[in-house]
Write a protein that holds these residues in place. Sequence first.
Motif, PDB file in Angstrom:
ATOM      1  N   PHE A  37      40.870  18.265 -52.167  1.00  0.00           N
ATOM      2  CA  PHE A  37      42.281  18.400 -51.821  1.00  0.00           C
ATOM      3  C   PHE A  37      42.391  18.586 -50.317  1.00  0.00           C
ATOM      4  O   PHE A  37      41.411  18.929 -49.653  1.00  0.00           O
ATOM      5  N   ARG A  38      43.557  18.388 -49.801  1.00  0.00           N
ATOM      6  CA  ARG A  38      43.763  18.616 -48.380  1.00  0.00           C
ATOM      7  C   ARG A  38      45.134  19.213 -48.143  1.00  0.00           C
ATOM      8  O   ARG A  38      46.052  19.028 -48.921  1.00  0.00           O
ATOM      9  N   ALA A  91      43.813  17.294 -41.682  1.00  0.00           N
ATOM     10  CA  ALA A  91      44.113  18.377 -42.621  1.00  0.00           C
ATOM     11  C   ALA A  91      42.879  19.248 -42.792  1.00  0.00           C
ATOM     12  O   ALA A  91      41.782  18.887 -42.344  1.00  0.00           O
ATOM     13  N   VAL A  92      43.078  20.359 -43.436  1.00  0.00           N
ATOM     14  CA  VAL A  92      41.947  21.139 -43.948  1.00  0.00           C
ATOM     15  C   VAL A  92      41.632  20.592 -45.332  1.00  0.00           C
ATOM     16  O   VAL A  92      42.526  20.478 -46.178  1.00  0.00           O
ATOM     17  N   TYR A  93      40.382  20.262 -45.521  1.00  0.00           N
ATOM     18  CA  TYR A  93      39.941  19.684 -46.791  1.00  0.00           C
ATOM     19  C   TYR A  93      39.206  20.742 -47.603  1.00  0.00           C
ATOM     20  O   TYR A  93      38.306  21.418 -47.097  1.00  0.00           O
ATOM     21  N   TYR A  94      39.602  20.851 -48.861  1.00  0.00           N
ATOM     22  CA  TYR A  94      39.021  21.830 -49.768  1.00  0.00           C
ATOM     23  C   TYR A  94      38.404  21.115 -50.967  1.00  0.00           C
ATOM     24  O   TYR A  94      38.946  20.118 -51.449  1.00  0.00           O
ATOM     25  N   CYS A  95      37.306  21.651 -51.459  1.00  0.00           N
ATOM     26  CA  CYS A  95      36.794  21.162 -52.730  1.00  0.00           C
ATOM     27  C   CYS A  95      37.007  22.239 -53.785  1.00  0.00           C
ATOM     28  O   CYS A  95      37.114  23.434 -53.463  1.00  0.00           O
ATOM     29  N   ALA A  96      37.091  21.792 -55.022  1.00  0.00           N
ATOM     30  CA  ALA A  96      37.338  22.691 -56.140  1.00  0.00           C
ATOM     31  C   ALA A  96      36.463  22.267 -57.311  1.00  0.00           C
ATOM     32  O   ALA A  96      36.248  21.068 -57.527  1.00  0.00           O
ATOM     33  N   TRP A 115      37.395  27.515 -55.673  1.00  0.00           N
ATOM     34  CA  TRP A 115      37.724  26.799 -54.444  1.00  0.00           C
ATOM     35  C   TRP A 115      36.799  27.202 -53.311  1.00  0.00           C
ATOM     36  O   TRP A 115      36.370  28.356 -53.225  1.00  0.00           O
ATOM     37  N   GLY A 116      36.527  26.247 -52.432  1.00  0.00           N
ATOM     38  CA  GLY A 116      35.827  26.561 -51.201  1.00  0.00           C
ATOM     39  C   GLY A 116      36.814  27.033 -50.148  1.00  0.00           C
ATOM     40  O   GLY A 116      38.027  27.087 -50.385  1.00  0.00           O
ATOM     41  N   ASN A 117      36.291  27.344 -48.967  1.00  0.00           N
ATOM     42  CA  ASN A 117      37.139  27.858 -47.880  1.00  0.00           C
ATOM     43  C   ASN A 117      37.696  26.763 -46.989  1.00  0.00           C
ATOM     44  O   ASN A 117      38.530  27.043 -46.125  1.00  0.00           O
ATOM     45  N   GLY A 118      37.252  25.549 -47.200  1.00  0.00           N
ATOM     46  CA  GLY A 118      37.827  24.430 -46.473  1.00  0.00           C
ATOM     47  C   GLY A 118      37.062  24.049 -45.221  1.00  0.00           C
ATOM     48  O   GLY A 118      36.328  24.848 -44.639  1.00  0.00           O
ATOM     49  N   THR A 119      37.255  22.799 -44.812  1.00  0.00           N
ATOM     50  CA  THR A 119      36.689  22.297 -43.563  1.00  0.00           C
ATOM     51  C   THR A 119      37.761  21.444 -42.887  1.00  0.00           C
ATOM     52  O   THR A 119      38.441  20.663 -43.548  1.00  0.00           O
ATOM     53  N   LEU A 120      37.907  21.624 -41.581  1.00  0.00           N
ATOM     54  CA  LEU A 120      38.990  20.974 -40.853  1.00  0.00           C
ATOM     55  C   LEU A 120      38.588  19.580 -40.402  1.00  0.00           C
ATOM     56  O   LEU A 120      37.529  19.384 -39.787  1.00  0.00           O
ATOM     57  N   VAL A 121      39.447  18.627 -40.703  1.00  0.00           N
ATOM     58  CA  VAL A 121      39.284  17.248 -40.233  1.00  0.00           C
ATOM     59  C   VAL A 121      40.450  16.932 -39.311  1.00  0.00           C
ATOM     60  O   VAL A 121      41.607  17.075 -39.707  1.00  0.00           O
ATOM     61  N   THR A 122      40.130  16.527 -38.104  1.00  0.00           N
ATOM     62  CA  THR A 122      41.155  16.156 -37.140  1.00  0.00           C
ATOM     63  C   THR A 122      40.904  14.725 -36.690  1.00  0.00           C
ATOM     64  O   THR A 122      39.823  14.402 -36.212  1.00  0.00           O
ATOM     65  N   VAL A 123      41.916  13.886 -36.868  1.00  0.00           N
ATOM     66  CA  VAL A 123      41.812  12.485 -36.487  1.00  0.00           C
ATOM     67  C   VAL A 123      42.760  12.240 -35.320  1.00  0.00           C
ATOM     68  O   VAL A 123      43.976  12.401 -35.461  1.00  0.00           O
ATOM     69  N   SER A 124      42.197  11.862 -34.198  1.00  0.00           N
ATOM     70  CA  SER A 124      43.022  11.626 -33.011  1.00  0.00           C
ATOM     71  C   SER A 124      43.435  10.159 -32.938  1.00  0.00           C
ATOM     72  O   SER A 124      42.708   9.271 -33.368  1.00  0.00           O
ATOM     73  N   SER A 125      44.603   9.942 -32.373  1.00  0.00           N
ATOM     74  CA  SER A 125      45.119   8.566 -32.285  1.00  0.00           C
ATOM     75  C   SER A 125      44.669   7.873 -31.014  1.00  0.00           C
ATOM     76  O   SER A 125      44.099   8.475 -30.122  1.00  0.00           O
TER      77      SER A 125
END
Length: 125
Positions: A37-38, A91-96, A115-125
């Motif tokens: 999820f994100r 987004a912050v991506y979480y697995c469950a 749930w995990g604590n999440g990992t941040l994905v940042t996509v720059s334009s």
Amino acid sequence: QVQLVESGGGLVQSGGSLRLSCAAFGSIAEHYAIGWFRQAPGKERAGVSCIATTGTTYYADSVKGRFTISRDNNKNTAYLQMNSLKPEDTAVYYCAATSICNSWYLSHGNDMDYWGNGTLVTVSS
């Protein structure tokens, strides 16, 4: 009890790729389906993909053809390969860890899952 730890997030340019990992710790982790999820800033959590214990997969329409979910039961790890990333994937991506993976689950999630604590994905334009 299942503990989940995500990794692999980071900063990437538009069009780039990342692979997220979700390591599951627990004696029965292999018996769970895994969902990704994100949550983007200011937005609700959204389902991305899930994979059942059988290997059956589901994807949100927004990521079909770009993301691939997989799992390695020997390593108790699930992966989300993300290609052709777009700024809107930021987004912050979480697995469950969940009992059932299907399209309904992707649309609704389940707060009672592990749930995990999440990992941040940042996509720059």
